[in-house]
Design an enzyme around this catalytic site. Structure first.
Site, PDB file in Angstrom:
ATOM      1  N   ASP A 298      -5.716  -0.058  -2.070  1.00 29.55           N
ATOM      2  CA  ASP A 298      -6.494  -0.955  -2.922  1.00 29.55           C
ATOM      3  C   ASP A 298      -7.829  -1.374  -2.323  1.00 29.55           C
ATOM      4  OD1 ASP A 298      -5.275  -2.652  -0.868  1.00 29.55           O
ATOM      5  OD2 ASP A 298      -6.038  -4.312  -2.059  1.00 29.55           O
TER       6      ASP A 298
ATOM      7  N   ASP B  42       0.709   3.575   4.330  1.00 33.25           N
ATOM      8  CA  ASP B  42      -0.302   4.339   3.610  1.00 33.25           C
ATOM      9  C   ASP B  42      -1.347   4.939   4.540  1.00 33.25           C
ATOM     10  OD1 ASP B  42      -1.325   1.824   4.251  1.00 33.25           O
ATOM     11  OD2 ASP B  42      -1.978   1.320   2.224  1.00 33.25           O
TER      12      ASP B  42
ATOM     13  N   GLY C 213       0.778  -1.238   0.000  1.00 29.64           N
ATOM     14  CA  GLY C 213       0.000   0.000   0.000  1.00 29.64           C
ATOM     15  C   GLY C 213       0.805   1.281   0.000  1.00 29.64           C
TER      16      GLY C 213
ATOM     17  N   ASP D 136      -5.394   3.015  10.565  1.00 27.86           N
ATOM     18  CA  ASP D 136      -6.801   2.753  10.888  1.00 27.86           C
ATOM     19  C   ASP D 136      -6.870   2.414  12.383  1.00 27.86           C
ATOM     20  OD1 ASP D 136      -9.453   2.099  10.847  1.00 27.86           O
ATOM     21  OD2 ASP D 136      -9.300   0.422   9.469  1.00 27.86           O
TER      22      ASP D 136
ATOM     23  N   PHE E 125     -13.895   4.133   3.459  1.00 30.33           N
ATOM     24  CA  PHE E 125     -12.947   3.210   2.851  1.00 30.33           C
ATOM     25  C   PHE E 125     -12.419   3.872   1.590  1.00 30.33           C
ATOM     26  CE2 PHE E 125     -11.266  -0.223   0.355  1.00 30.33           C
ATOM     27  CZ  PHE E 125     -10.574  -0.948   1.314  1.00 30.33           C
TER      28      PHE E 125
ATOM     29  N   LYS F 130      -7.169   7.841   9.872  1.00 29.22           N
ATOM     30  CA  LYS F 130      -8.632   7.865  10.042  1.00 29.22           C
ATOM     31  C   LYS F 130      -8.992   8.417  11.416  1.00 29.22           C
ATOM     32  CE  LYS F 130      -9.875   4.275   6.768  1.00 29.22           C
ATOM     33  NZ  LYS F 130     -10.705   3.106   6.439  1.00 29.22           N
TER      34      LYS F 130
ATOM     35  N   ARG G 235      -4.968   0.612  -7.140  1.00 28.81           N
ATOM     36  CA  ARG G 235      -3.712   1.103  -6.552  1.00 28.81           C
ATOM     37  C   ARG G 235      -3.058   2.193  -7.400  1.00 28.81           C
ATOM     38  NH1 ARG G 235      -2.134  -1.942  -2.111  1.00 28.81           N
ATOM     39  NH2 ARG G 235      -2.416  -4.187  -2.211  1.00 28.81           N
TER      40      ARG G 235
HETATM   41  P1  IMP Z   1      -4.634  -0.904  10.733  1.00 26.26           P
HETATM   42  O1  IMP Z   1      -6.024  -1.180  11.213  1.00 26.26           O
HETATM   43  O2  IMP Z   1      -4.161   0.475  11.176  1.00 26.26           O
HETATM   44  O3  IMP Z   1      -3.684  -1.994  11.101  1.00 26.26           O
HETATM   45  O4  IMP Z   1      -4.721  -0.874   9.142  1.00 26.26           O
HETATM   46  C1  IMP Z   1      -4.525  -2.078   8.485  1.00 26.26           C
HETATM   47  C2  IMP Z   1      -4.274  -1.938   7.009  1.00 26.26           C
HETATM   48  O5  IMP Z   1      -5.560  -1.992   6.418  1.00 26.26           O
HETATM   49  C3  IMP Z   1      -3.615  -0.683   6.452  1.00 26.26           C
HETATM   50  O6  IMP Z   1      -2.204  -0.739   6.417  1.00 26.26           O
HETATM   51  C4  IMP Z   1      -4.171  -0.698   5.043  1.00 26.26           C
HETATM   52  O7  IMP Z   1      -3.375  -1.503   4.201  1.00 26.26           O
HETATM   53  C5  IMP Z   1      -5.541  -1.315   5.212  1.00 26.26           C
HETATM   54  N1  IMP Z   1      -6.594  -0.275   5.216  1.00 26.26           N
HETATM   55  C6  IMP Z   1      -7.175   0.324   6.272  1.00 26.26           C
HETATM   56  N2  IMP Z   1      -8.101   1.209   5.866  1.00 26.26           N
HETATM   57  C7  IMP Z   1      -8.083   1.171   4.514  1.00 26.26           C
HETATM   58  C8  IMP Z   1      -8.817   1.876   3.477  1.00 26.26           C
HETATM   59  O8  IMP Z   1      -9.676   2.741   3.717  1.00 26.26           O
HETATM   60  N3  IMP Z   1      -8.511   1.539   2.194  1.00 26.26           N
HETATM   61  C9  IMP Z   1      -7.580   0.615   1.859  1.00 26.26           C
HETATM   62  N4  IMP Z   1      -6.876  -0.063   2.782  1.00 26.26           N
HETATM   63  C10 IMP Z   1      -7.126   0.221   4.087  1.00 26.26           C
HETATM   64 MG    MG Z   2      -1.152  -1.608   4.326  1.00 26.64          MG
END
Ligand code: IMP
Ligand code: MG
Length: 171
Positions: A156, A97, A42, A100, A149, A128, A162
């Site tokens: 992606d 990238d 990403g 979340d 999202f 976010k 992407r």
């Molecule tokens: P985390 O919850 O911070 O661990 O995020 C996990 C991963 O989910 C991120 O590194 C992204 O690759 C993917 N992700 C989270 N939100 C989005 C989104 O809105 N679009 C695309 N990928 C996302």
């Molecule tokens: Mg990622």
């Protein structure tokens, strides 16, 4: 899949990436030697643009991480492909990238510390605003974004979108 709406256009992203590069250059100027680590897949496009705005000598490396959602909402993250370079005694800038829940950044941060990195700074393009309680906060974030999202500029949806040059949300 339905319509794609623009959230951040190319010009907005370009300006913000340049600002981040300037901030990071100033903050890490005396932290050399510096290694930039990109979280694949990403962050590859964001990292490629950002490193060219960091006016410092850097080594570049990448890691691949995959998260698995089990029965628990916390999930689990494994490093599928690790570092190629030695980061012992080096300052690391970890680039992802999007932030979340923060699980990815927390686990990759711990991985880099376990590899002997002296200090690990983190930069994400998107942060976010929900959830407010995260496992990890980034040192730098490009945009604090609504709980949508999003795709494009490296992000992606099932590997699609992407290469879209801007960031949009799917509605
Ligand atoms: P985390 O919850 O911070 O661990 O995020 C996990 C991963 O989910 C991120 O590194 C992204 O690759 C993917 N992700 C989270 N939100 C989005 C989104 O809105 N679009 C695309 N990928 C996302
Ligand atoms: Mg990622």
């Amino acid at each position: 899949m339905s319509a794609l709406h623009t959230l951040y256009d190319e010009e907005t992203i370009r300006k913000r990436v340049t600002e981040l590069g300037t901030e990071i250059t100033a903050a890490l100027a005396d932290k050399q030697p510096l290694t930039v680590v990109c979280v694949l897949n990403g962050a590859m496009i964001f990292a490629a643009d950002l490193v060219r705005k960091i006016q410092l000598p850097v080594f570049m490396d990448s890691i691949a991480a995959a998260s698995y959602q089990g029965a628990k909402s916390t999930g689990e993250l494994i490093i599928r492909s690790g570092l190629k370079l030695n980061v012992k005694e080096r300052t690391v800038l970890l680039i992802d990238d999007i932030l979340d829940t923060g699980l990815t950044l927390k686990k990759t941060y711990e991985y880099l510390k376990n590899q002997g990195a002296k200090e690990v700074y983190t930069c994400v393009l998107l942060d976010k605003i929900i959830p407010e309680e995260k496992y990890f906060q980034a040192t730098w974030a490009g945009f604090r974004m609504p709980p949508e999202f999003v795709v494009g500029y490296g992000l992606d949806y099932d590997e699609d979108y992407r290469t879209l040059p801007w960031i949009g949300y799917l509605k």
